[in-house]
Design an enzyme around this catalytic site. Structure first.
Site, PDB file in Angstrom:
ATOM      1  N   GLY B 102       0.844  -1.188   0.000  1.00  0.00           N
ATOM      2  CA  GLY B 102       0.000   0.000   0.000  1.00  0.00           C
ATOM      3  C   GLY B 102       0.872   1.228   0.000  1.00  0.00           C
ATOM      4  CB  CYS B 103       0.282   4.698  -0.686  1.00  0.00           C
ATOM      5  SG  CYS B 103      -0.978   5.474   0.318  1.00  0.00           S
ATOM      6  CB  VAL B 104       0.326   5.182   4.289  1.00  0.00           C
ATOM      7  CG1 VAL B 104      -1.025   4.572   4.516  1.00  0.00           C
ATOM      8  CG2 VAL B 104       0.796   5.861   5.557  1.00  0.00           C
TER       9      VAL B 104
END
Lengths: 416, 104
Positions: B102-104
């Site tokens: 994911g991005c975070v």
């Protein structure tokens, strides 16, 4: 002879591109036309706040034509077919628009129809999305009637538009329930197809306890197969059931149907592009900016903004057959509301995960990365004004398009 | 990135044991990696792994389960049976590719 630049989609990326290109391209040389199905531009980041009645509907809606500069032709119609070989676009009303250069900015959309049971009797009664205006408003009414039970926040599959929004929703729901004295009789569950609520190593290490501290149960690696409407439960491919009283789901996201219909998309309807120039891999005179592209970065307005900056520099050169002067790096930054008037900020790109530090000014901020602060929350609220008044009209915003490592704590990279 | 020896293979891995250089992978290593997570590879596993490797070579990123199911013609349900619990992660691990993230 005048050349024709056609932009499909007057959302964040399309509006910015039309406005920016109108200044860059000489009106004697280039006609600019932008197409969208209606005249309502929605400030999508505001949808997160509609369920909690923090924003009013009029704060997230504007007429598209008021956001476009003079000299841009706005056509209100659906798009039926793109014939990239012939260089034409057929509209829903039968009109055919020819182009010399095409920019696809048709975004991504939630598709509840792709999960069996999601769009059934429970839809907008016990099952809600908040990525659409109508969904967010329906959820607002449902929350007003909530008396407790199990509230499940759920992501169907990646990629999704604004990947941090489901986390923000669960944090805001927790704070909202506490403020109303309902938290103790409401169980909160966060179900994600990823291996954790936070998956990037440094963010996971720094923020890992945010959900546990709030007593939010996290169900990881959860890939929904269907919704059991009678039993009011999510059922995953590996037969895990999650019962719910209220389900807030993020349906599968897909690119516009016209992309698939026109044979331009991948398995989810996103257009394959060169990740640095945003040029279609199949057609030289087709570019894709924002969520409609298959880029391995976040589908978010900030990414569209930074990508537009690169695009504006490169486009006049690329159409003349010259080398690009700029390369998009996948830069994204996102505010993450954590409830109670605080927020996080993350800043990252294709290659570098979110790290602690400051933004936009190295060592000064005023925003702090990967840290909950009031300034970050205020920054998020202030952004709505910037969006309408600076970003969409294409006025300069003092934010660098490329990610910078200055002011970031890179020592954590070695440790991770 | 730490360098490690695994059954005679010198490889570079990240903190979770995923290969950081897909070029260090070969089919013999895949059997070793699979054994590490309690799997014995069958033809059905290999079909998924071969798709993942070929797709990565073209796309530069690890395919999602949906992509394996749509383009590789292996139903998601079957992927869960082949790589129980965490198919996306386990497939990437055995195929010597980056973990889907994911991005975070």
């Amino acid at each position: 002879m005048t050349r024709r630049l056609l932009v499909l989609g007057a959302g964040t990326a399309g509006t910015m591109i039309a406005n920016r290109m109108r200044r860059v391209l000489d009106a004697r040389d280039w006609e600019i036309t932008i197409v969208d199905k209606d005249d309502v531009h929605l400030y999508q980041p505001g949808f997160l706040f509609l369920p909690f009645a923090t924003y009013r509907p009029d704060q997230v809606r504007r007429s598209r034509h008021t956001l476009l500069a003079d000299g841009i032709d706005l056509v209100l119609a659906g798009v039926e077919q793109i014939d990239a070989g012939a260089g034409t676009v057929t509209l829903g009303d039968g009109r055919v628009l020819a182009y010399d250069q095409l920019v696809i900015t048709t975004g991504t959309s939630p598709r509840p129809d792709q999960t069996p049971g999601m769009l059934g009797d429970l839809w907008r009664r016990d099952v809600f999305d908040f990525y659409t205006f109508d969904g967010a408003m329906a959820l607002q009414r449902a929350l007003q009637q909530l008396t407790g039970g199990r509230l499940v926040v759920h992501v169907t599959d990646m990629p999704i538009k604004c990947p941090v929004a489901p986390l923000e929703f669960v944090f805001l729901a927790d704070a909202w329930l506490r403020a109303r004295g309902m938290r103790e009789r409401t169980e909160l569950v966060f179900a994600t197809p990823l291996s954790g609520a936070f998956t990037q190593p440094v963010a996971a290490e720094r923020l890992g306890s945010l959900l546990a501290d709030r007593d939010i149960r996290v169900e990881t690696d959860y890939l929904v197969e269907r919704i059991d409407e009678q039993g009011k439960a999510l059922v995953s491919y590996d037969e895990r059931r999650i019962d719910f009283d209220l389900l807030v789901t993020v349906p599968l996201n897909m690119g516009a149907e016209v992309i698939t219909r026109s044979g331009l998309g991948d398995e989810l309807g996103y257009v394959p592009v060169d990740r640095h120039t945003l040029r279609s891999r199949a057609y030289e005179n087709v570019f894709v900016v924002g969520d409609a592209a298959d880029l391995p970065t976040s589908k978010a307005g900030s990414v569209a903004h930074f990508a537009v900056e690169t695009f504006v520099h490169n486009f006049p050169l690329l159409v003349e057959g010259r080398e690009p002067v700029d390369a998009f790096d996948g830069h994204a930054n996102c505010f993450v509301e954590t409830g109670n008037g605080k927020g996080l900020l993350i800043d990252f790109d294709y290659d570098t995960q979110p790290l602690p530090g400051t933004y936009p000014l190295p060592w000064v901020g005023p925003m702090r990365l990967l840290t909950e602060t009031r300034a970050n929350h205020l920054g998020k609220l202030a952004f709505r004004w910037l969006y309408w008044n600076a970003l969409l009209p294409g006025r300069p915003i003092p934010l660098p398009a490329h990610m910078s490592m200055r002011g970031k704590d890179t020592s954590l990279l070695a440790a991770a | 990135m730490p360098e490690t020896m695994l059954d005679g293979h010198r490889i570079h891995v990240d903190a979770e044991g995923f290969l950081t250089d897909p070029a260090e992978w070969d089919e013999e290593l895949a059997d070793v990696l699979a054994a590490q997570i309690g799997l014995t590879l069958t033809d059905a596993h290999w079909k998924a792994l071969h798709f993942l490797r070929a797709d990565f070579a073209q796309q530069g990123e690890t395919a999602t389960l949906r992509r394996v199911s749509t383009l590789g013609a292996i139903p998601v349900k079957e992927l869960f049976a082949l790589f129980p619990g965490k198919p996306a992660k386990k497939m990437a691990y055995v195929a010597g590719l980056p973990k889907p993230h994911g991005c975070v």
